[in-house]
Scaffold this active site. Sequence first.
Site, PDB file in Angstrom:
ATOM      1  N   ARG B  46      28.387 -22.042  31.906  1.00 22.08           N
ATOM      2  CA  ARG B  46      27.105 -22.072  31.206  1.00 22.08           C
ATOM      3  C   ARG B  46      27.100 -20.936  30.188  1.00 22.08           C
ATOM      4  O   ARG B  46      28.011 -20.108  30.155  1.00 22.08           O
ATOM      5  CB  ARG B  46      25.889 -22.025  32.130  1.00 22.08           C
ATOM      6  CG  ARG B  46      26.048 -21.448  33.477  1.00 22.08           C
ATOM      7  CD  ARG B  46      26.372 -19.993  33.493  1.00 22.08           C
ATOM      8  NE  ARG B  46      25.449 -19.230  32.676  1.00 22.08           N
ATOM      9  CZ  ARG B  46      25.702 -18.074  32.126  1.00 22.08           C
ATOM     10  NH1 ARG B  46      26.881 -17.503  32.278  1.00 22.08           N
ATOM     11  NH2 ARG B  46      24.802 -17.434  31.399  1.00 22.08           N
ATOM     12  N   GLY B  47      26.045 -20.916  29.368  1.00 22.78           N
ATOM     13  CA  GLY B  47      26.019 -19.971  28.264  1.00 22.78           C
ATOM     14  C   GLY B  47      26.405 -20.721  27.006  1.00 22.78           C
ATOM     15  O   GLY B  47      27.443 -21.380  26.958  1.00 22.78           O
ATOM     16  N   ALA B  48      25.546 -20.620  25.981  1.00 18.80           N
ATOM     17  CA  ALA B  48      25.721 -21.475  24.809  1.00 18.80           C
ATOM     18  C   ALA B  48      27.124 -21.394  24.195  1.00 18.80           C
ATOM     19  O   ALA B  48      27.782 -22.432  24.006  1.00 18.80           O
ATOM     20  CB  ALA B  48      24.631 -21.157  23.776  1.00 18.80           C
ATOM     21  N   ARG B  89      24.542 -31.453  27.982  1.00 17.08           N
ATOM     22  CA  ARG B  89      23.310 -30.665  27.995  1.00 17.08           C
ATOM     23  C   ARG B  89      22.682 -30.750  26.614  1.00 17.08           C
ATOM     24  O   ARG B  89      23.379 -30.784  25.605  1.00 17.08           O
ATOM     25  CB  ARG B  89      23.568 -29.200  28.402  1.00 17.08           C
ATOM     26  CG  ARG B  89      24.049 -29.106  29.867  1.00 17.08           C
ATOM     27  CD  ARG B  89      24.049 -27.683  30.386  1.00 17.08           C
ATOM     28  NE  ARG B  89      22.701 -27.166  30.550  1.00 17.08           N
ATOM     29  CZ  ARG B  89      22.432 -25.878  30.777  1.00 17.08           C
ATOM     30  NH1 ARG B  89      23.412 -24.994  30.819  1.00 17.08           N
ATOM     31  NH2 ARG B  89      21.181 -25.478  30.928  1.00 17.08           N
ATOM     32  N   GLN B 201      20.914 -16.064  37.019  1.00 16.86           N
ATOM     33  CA  GLN B 201      22.085 -15.632  36.253  1.00 16.86           C
ATOM     34  C   GLN B 201      22.128 -14.119  36.084  1.00 16.86           C
ATOM     35  O   GLN B 201      23.201 -13.524  35.979  1.00 16.86           O
ATOM     36  CB  GLN B 201      22.095 -16.291  34.860  1.00 16.86           C
ATOM     37  CG  GLN B 201      22.352 -17.778  34.867  1.00 16.86           C
ATOM     38  CD  GLN B 201      21.077 -18.583  34.875  1.00 16.86           C
ATOM     39  OE1 GLN B 201      20.045 -18.111  35.357  1.00 16.86           O
ATOM     40  NE2 GLN B 201      21.119 -19.797  34.365  1.00 16.86           N
ATOM     41  N   ASP B 242      20.176 -20.040  22.786  1.00 13.56           N
ATOM     42  CA  ASP B 242      20.841 -21.340  22.924  1.00 13.56           C
ATOM     43  C   ASP B 242      20.737 -22.149  21.642  1.00 13.56           C
ATOM     44  O   ASP B 242      21.568 -23.009  21.368  1.00 13.56           O
ATOM     45  CB  ASP B 242      20.273 -22.107  24.114  1.00 13.56           C
ATOM     46  CG  ASP B 242      20.714 -21.447  25.409  1.00 13.56           C
ATOM     47  OD1 ASP B 242      20.098 -20.432  25.799  1.00 13.56           O
ATOM     48  OD2 ASP B 242      21.706 -21.903  26.002  1.00 13.56           O
ATOM     49  N   ASN B 252      15.831 -20.111  24.233  1.00 16.39           N
ATOM     50  CA  ASN B 252      16.696 -19.344  25.135  1.00 16.39           C
ATOM     51  C   ASN B 252      16.189 -19.554  26.549  1.00 16.39           C
ATOM     52  O   ASN B 252      15.143 -20.165  26.776  1.00 16.39           O
ATOM     53  CB  ASN B 252      16.706 -17.852  24.753  1.00 16.39           C
ATOM     54  CG  ASN B 252      17.791 -17.076  25.475  1.00 16.39           C
ATOM     55  OD1 ASN B 252      18.944 -17.529  25.543  1.00 16.39           O
ATOM     56  ND2 ASN B 252      17.451 -15.939  26.041  1.00 16.39           N
ATOM     57  N   LYS B 253      16.920 -19.032  27.501  1.00 15.04           N
ATOM     58  CA  LYS B 253      16.625 -19.199  28.925  1.00 15.04           C
ATOM     59  C   LYS B 253      15.148 -18.978  29.231  1.00 15.04           C
ATOM     60  O   LYS B 253      14.529 -18.052  28.714  1.00 15.04           O
ATOM     61  CB  LYS B 253      17.480 -18.195  29.710  1.00 15.04           C
ATOM     62  CG  LYS B 253      17.339 -18.240  31.208  1.00 15.04           C
ATOM     63  CD  LYS B 253      17.617 -19.595  31.807  1.00 15.04           C
ATOM     64  CE  LYS B 253      18.927 -20.170  31.335  1.00 15.04           C
ATOM     65  NZ  LYS B 253      19.044 -21.625  31.592  1.00 15.04           N
TER      66      LYS B 253
END
Lengths: 348, 348
Positions: B46-48, B89, B201, B242, B252-253
């Site tokens: 995960r993570g853009a 995603r 995370q 993101d 973003n998250k």
Amino acid sequence: MTYRAIQWTNGVLRLLDQRLLPHTVAYIDYVDYREVAEAIKVMVVRGAPAIGITAAYGMALAAQQSHSSSAEGLRADLGTAAAVLRQARPTAVNLFWALERVLARVANPDWVTADAVRAEVLAEAHAIYELEKQSNFKIGQNALPLVPQGVPDAPTRILHHCNTGPLATGEYGTALRVITAAHEAGKYVHAYVDETRPRLQGARLTAWELQQMGVPHTVIVDGAAAHVMRTVGIALCVVGCDRVAANGDTANKIGTYMLALAARAHGIPFYVVGPTSTIDMAVAGGDDIQIEARPAREVTHIRECQITPDGVQVANPAFDITPARYITAIITEKGVVYPPFTENLARL
Amino acid sequence: MTYRAIQWTNGVLRLLDQRLLPHTVAYIDYVDYREVAEAIKVMVVRGAPAIGITAAYGMALAAQQSHSSSAEGLRADLGTAAAVLRQARPTAVNLFWALERVLARVANPDWVTADAVRAEVLAEAHAIYELEKQSNFKIGQNALPLVPQGVPDAPTRILHHCNTGPLATGEYGTALRVITAAHEAGKYVHAYVDETRPRLQGARLTAWELQQMGVPHTVIVDGAAAHVMRTVGIALCVVGCDRVAANGDTANKIGTYMLALAARAHGIPFYVVGPTSTIDMAVAGGDDIQIEARPAREVTHIRECQITPDGVQVANPAFDITPARYITAIITEKGVVYPPFTENLARL
């Protein structure tokens, strides 16, 4: 209601073990006030008003436990017990308030026998329970005009933090009572329930209580509150309080302050809800309220499951201070108090 | 570094299974691009930026898997694979960006054999990895002047959300790189790590990465960020992204927006940090970015442990939008971009 957080029967204090909810409904019986102090500390029972009631019944147990045959001897034993109970948790003022009420009542020189003093302690504990119950009911009535009617397709969305229902207060609840009273009054409401890390009182307790009462609700993580405000829309926020200072600054569960900031940014009314027993006029402002630091394990573990790496450093403040300027009003059993709080709280 | 989130060796894509961190460091090997799409979906990776790199290597696997002996046939198979990977995603733009780069490169008619196209796909995946790595390094350099020089007794406190380290980006990191670059440069920094519910995370990954790199840090629950700002003091906030819209609005998250509001209330600089591959000039503003709704189970359960009552309703938006007006600057590999973002992002 099918559950009771705090119950006194024939000399035994029965507490619903809130650590095991929502999956297990189990009660623990207490006959020793020292174990009651420990129960408060480890959060078998939590919520500012509930802690106060429990401490008062702890004093009733201490009166039972004392072997003193004189009123004076019993008063001394009760002083010792109060000192132990007072240490259980530092932030919620209701604990100190309830102990002071009991001690003031037994200090009355009219009671000249130990048994008379014992009866007075128990009567005061019952009185505190009843007082909080009535306060909570009036809080719901006082709040009703502040909650828009809603319709089935577009209910009034109310954001709620932590747990402030019957579990936290004995009966009815404080902030949660705003929601349930509106629901009972036929207003269409939908609660957005912050999960409230680290102890998950929202996800575990508030969701469970709203299920018991049949109030529609949605659980979200704490970080989603502002997103819900911006996208779904929230009509009002309601939170409880562990101590309100004379100027209106409010200590409440960690996360409350962030919610207040988000509400302000969206122009959403932000209500602090609690009985006047939670107002501490002896404290001028929030910076004078001691914030309890709780064990790191509450953050590093969820039940038995460790989520952080070994040896990580953690800060776990149990409460935060919301400055009075972010609070729209404080809803109490004596009415809705608006700014300026310093003047209007003093007038209560 | 003792770990690698994404590694390509002899036709095999190896991913560090981030779902098992911090307690287990385990890798999964992939030779099927469909399984790579699934790995992105279930958040093995995960993570853009890391998603973009992984998708590019997924295309390299698809090229290997294709039995086409003609360049045209292989191009068609790669189109199918890109369509599958694209579905993994919806929010992070880097996924689409990386797939577009690979497709554009293989569309070049100079490559007339299937094997030539295969080589180009792999070369592009490596190029994307290297590009992101270099971008991350430059981000750290560009951010350095924005981080005050702390001293051992009063380090510069930096609040960080989610995970944006090497795990999220391949190497170095984005927002976390701001912290680690300052640490390496001898500035005294202390990271406050938001745990970042629901998937933790921060608590699981960022705390672990900071331990690996020896950077002092403290984990807090998400709801404690504003309290830490008010009481301990935070010098700056850094978050990843993101997708950044043309006007600077940033997806973003979940929890980022609340943090931005809290930073604004305290006058704390709020920096969005990411490579320019995360900027999507095709999207005018945040309202046009699709926000992924993830499974309720991420909220109701932590690992195998259920925390909510059975049958509870949950909303689990994976991201939120922080409006550009709450962002102090966007730190990229091409420089630090200040408002007005519409003009200044276009100039990049």
